[in-house]
Design an enzyme around this catalytic site. Structure first.
Site, short mmCIF file in Angstrom:
data_model
loop_
_atom_site.label_atom_id
_atom_site.label_comp_id
_atom_site.label_asym_id
_atom_site.label_seq_id
_atom_site.Cartn_x
_atom_site.Cartn_y
_atom_site.Cartn_z
N LYS A 183 53.93 8.92 5.57
CA LYS A 183 54.02 10.29 6.10
C LYS A 183 52.63 10.90 5.93
O LYS A 183 52.25 11.32 4.84
CB LYS A 183 55.06 11.10 5.30
N GLU A 257 47.94 10.47 -7.02
CA GLU A 257 46.50 10.72 -6.96
C GLU A 257 46.33 12.19 -6.62
O GLU A 257 46.56 12.61 -5.47
CB GLU A 257 45.84 9.87 -5.86
N CYS A 291 38.60 15.17 -3.78
CA CYS A 291 39.16 15.28 -5.14
C CYS A 291 38.12 14.92 -6.19
O CYS A 291 38.18 15.39 -7.31
CB CYS A 291 40.37 14.37 -5.26
N GLU A 393 40.37 23.93 -9.20
CA GLU A 393 39.92 23.15 -8.05
C GLU A 393 39.84 24.08 -6.84
O GLU A 393 40.81 24.74 -6.48
CB GLU A 393 40.89 22.01 -7.75
P1 NAD Z 1 49.25 18.75 -0.33
O1 NAD Z 1 49.79 18.48 -1.69
O2 NAD Z 1 49.39 20.10 0.24
O3 NAD Z 1 49.89 17.76 0.76
C1 NAD Z 1 49.85 16.35 0.59
C2 NAD Z 1 50.97 15.73 1.40
O4 NAD Z 1 52.22 16.11 0.84
C3 NAD Z 1 51.03 16.14 2.88
O5 NAD Z 1 51.34 15.01 3.66
C4 NAD Z 1 52.19 17.13 2.91
O6 NAD Z 1 52.82 17.19 4.16
C5 NAD Z 1 53.11 16.52 1.88
N1 NAD Z 1 54.09 17.44 1.28
C6 NAD Z 1 53.99 18.76 1.09
N2 NAD Z 1 55.11 19.24 0.51
C7 NAD Z 1 55.94 18.18 0.32
C8 NAD Z 1 57.23 18.02 -0.26
N3 NAD Z 1 57.90 19.05 -0.76
N4 NAD Z 1 57.77 16.78 -0.30
C9 NAD Z 1 57.08 15.71 0.17
N5 NAD Z 1 55.86 15.81 0.75
C10 NAD Z 1 55.29 17.03 0.80
O7 NAD Z 1 47.73 18.30 -0.44
P2 NAD Z 1 46.62 18.39 0.70
O8 NAD Z 1 46.30 19.83 0.90
O9 NAD Z 1 47.00 17.55 1.86
O10 NAD Z 1 45.39 17.67 -0.02
C11 NAD Z 1 44.58 18.32 -0.92
C12 NAD Z 1 44.86 17.89 -2.32
O11 NAD Z 1 44.85 16.45 -2.42
C13 NAD Z 1 43.82 18.36 -3.30
O12 NAD Z 1 44.38 18.85 -4.49
C14 NAD Z 1 43.02 17.10 -3.57
O13 NAD Z 1 42.31 17.11 -4.78
C15 NAD Z 1 44.04 16.05 -3.51
N6 NAD Z 1 43.45 14.73 -3.25
C16 NAD Z 1 43.44 13.79 -4.24
C17 NAD Z 1 42.85 12.55 -4.02
C18 NAD Z 1 42.83 11.48 -5.10
O14 NAD Z 1 42.67 10.32 -4.76
N7 NAD Z 1 42.99 11.82 -6.37
C19 NAD Z 1 42.30 12.26 -2.79
C20 NAD Z 1 42.32 13.22 -1.81
C21 NAD Z 1 42.92 14.46 -2.05
#
Ligand code: NAD
Length: 502
Positions: A183, A257, A291, A393
């Site tokens: 997804k 992650e 991140c 962050e």
């Molecule tokens: P997000 O948590 O808003 O969304 C991530 C994913 O989760 C999306 O596909 C979203 O549709 C889905 N999602 C949202 N609510 C959900 C739910 N209730 N149930 C299941 N899925 C759900 O994050 P984002 O804005 O897409 O990304 C930014 C974040 O990701 C930042 O905090 C960043 O640091 C982190 N990030 C971490 C890494 C790593 O490898 N550690 C890499 C990239 C980004």
């Protein structure tokens, strides 16, 4: 200021989902917005709970055969995926730029080569992924372990490096014999669908499935499905908490992650020119939406002022503009919402008295970009590291300069937050480098470099940065379970029961 040279991606049709080898529509559609101009550029499918049900069923059916494929076959498939992507990868640069604002020049340097490298890496190491024969106290026992796949993996992705995140999850999961339902983020689904179209039929139908849609609907339906054997997630801590709540109900193991707040420590003896260049790359690559961004700069008193002066001079000169223009060094943020979030952090910092050293000037953009989500590179000054923004962050091009006078102070400050993903130290003193590497609470410590994430290097965090490791041999363990096989070699076993009748 000249008009941008647009190289935007034009899809040939509306995007569909990949379920069991077929391309299918969803219950509705939603628009993808080009963040450089703020207008729609593609139409995506809003996946329903029924779509998720079909995708999980297809993955479950495909697992019956895929789990039994030979390692030769899985290796060959992973190599074919890498080759196919390489042959058709150039267009992914303009696709990523159009989709999430990734500067097109960066996509060529980072995203495209990394995706190929990840598939090739797992094609190699899967040959060395084996069980063990374990000696036990009883010499008449042969005990060996096997590594077995888990079943259907649910992968929920973030938007910031979508195709790398896809490779980080799909390659090890299928290498280890699992099938997968992905997804992608609603802000970066097109690149995942285009990638699946390139590589999908290298795999039997149902091994790789993609459902698209908003998180609380499509994502939540996927992670709560009782047939999911493992959840693998990249995203923010709040979403992780919601997903883990759901995983607790189905007892589904998870890899998380999450976010970070990367402290970069620059000692007085550091090579300043290199440290400044790495700090600029560490925070401004990927528009700061990373991140592992170097979003805190802990600078020794002796070099603080010179470092800030050199960093500021370059930061002020960075060309911000249309991500699809090769001349842009920094693109827009991914969405209006992300821009508002970053501006909210900056307003909060100003209200707390944090100094804006770079970034308060207006951006001089071409009028055609007026609808885009642009944020100038920012450097803040928070000498004692006490401001809220220094611990939170931001996920944008914002870093904070702090001062320290002793190594102990630098380590204590660098560790004083809830994240634990990436940290770094710049020094020419070997003892200091090793001591700091030992004492920094982070999954990754770089010494005299930043942002180097080569396949083979375990990548992941601790604390609010999550758990589990990607990008490495270690990752194959995340997508498999150990089975112990215990064989009795003894031919003469004294009876334990019914002794009275003997
Ligand atoms: P997000 O948590 O808003 O969304 C991530 C994913 O989760 C999306 O596909 C979203 O549709 C889905 N999602 C949202 N609510 C959900 C739910 N209730 N149930 C299941 N899925 C759900 O994050 P984002 O804005 O897409 O990304 C930014 C974040 O990701 C930042 O905090 C960043 O640091 C982190 N990030 C971490 C890494 C790593 O490898 N550690 C890499 C990239 C980004």
């Amino acid at each position: 200021m000249s008009a941008p040279r647009r190289n935007a991606y034009a899809p040939t049709a509306d995007y569909l989902q990949l379920i069991g080898g077929d391309w299918v529509a969803g219950a509705g559609t939603f628009e993808a917005i080009d963040p450089s101009v703020g207008t729609p550029w593609a139409l995506l499918a809003q996946g329903s709970a029924a779509d998720v049900e079909r995708a999980v069923a297809a993955a479950k059916a495909a697992f019956r055969d895929w789990r039994r494929t030979t390692v030769d076959r899985r290796q060959a498939v992973l190599l074919e995926i890498a080759d196919r992507f390489e042959a058709d990868s150039e267009r992914f640069a303009s696709l990523l730029a159009t989709e999430n604002g990734r500067p097109i020049r960066e996509a060529f340097i980072a995203d495209i080569p990394t995706v190929q490298a990840i598939f090739r890496f797992y094609a190699g190491v899967i040959r060395a992924f084996n069980g063990e024969q374990i000696p036990l106290a009883n010499p008449d026992t042969l005990l060996y372990t096997k590594r077995e796949p888990l079943g259907v993996v649910a992968a929920v992705l973030s938007w910031n490096s979508p195709i790398i995140t896809f490779a980080n999850k799909v390659a090890p999961a299928i290498a280890a014999g699992n099938t997968i339902v992905v997804k992608p983020s609603e802000y970066a689904s097109a690149s995942i669908l285009e990638l699946a179209a390139v590589i999908g039929d290298a795999l039997p139908p149902g091994v790789l499935n993609i459902v698209t849609g908003v998180g609380p609907e499509t994502g939540a339906a996927l992670v709560s499905h009782p047939d999911i054997a493992k959840i693998t997630f990249t995203g923010g801590p709040a979403t992780a908490t919601a997903i883990l709540g759901s995983a607790a109900r189905t007892l589904t193991p998870s890899l998380m992650e999450l976010g970070g707040k990367g402290p970069m420590i620059v000692a007085a003896d550091a090579d300043l020119e290199v440290a400044v260049q790495d700090a600029l790359m560490g925070i401004y690559l990927a528009n700061g939406e990373a991140c592992i961004a170097s979003s805190r700069l802990l600078l020794h008193d002796d070099i603080h002022d010179e470092f800030v002066a050199r960093f500021s001079e370059v930061a002020r000169s960075i060309t911000v503009g249309d991500a699809t223009d090769p001349a842009s060094e920094m693109g827009p943020l991914v969405s209006r919402q992300q821009l508002d979030l970053v501006r909210g952090h900056l307003d909060g910092a100003r209200a707390e008295g944090v100094t804006v050293l770079v970034g308060d000037e207006q951006l001089d953009l071409d009028p055609s970009l007026a609808g885009g989500f642009y944020q100038r590179p920012v450097l803040l000054g928070d000498p004692d590291g006490g401001a809220t923004i220094t611990r939170s962050e931001v996920f944008g091009p914002v870093t904070v300069a702090e001062r320290f006078s002793t190594d102990e102070e630098a380590i204590a400050r660098a560790n004083a937050h809830r994240y634990g993903l990436a940290a770094g130290v710049w020094t020419n003193d070997l003892r200091r480098a090793h001591r700091m590497a030992d004492e920094l609470d982070a999954g990754i410590v770089w010494v005299n470099r930043w942002f180097d994430l080569a396949p083979g290097m375990p990548m992941g965090g601790r604390g609010d940065s999550g758990f589990g490791r990607e990008l490495s041999f270690e990752t194959l363990r995340e997508y498999s379970a150990v089975k112990s096989v215990n064989i009795d070699l003894c031919t003469d076993r004294p009876p334990l029961w019914g002794l009275a009748g003997r």
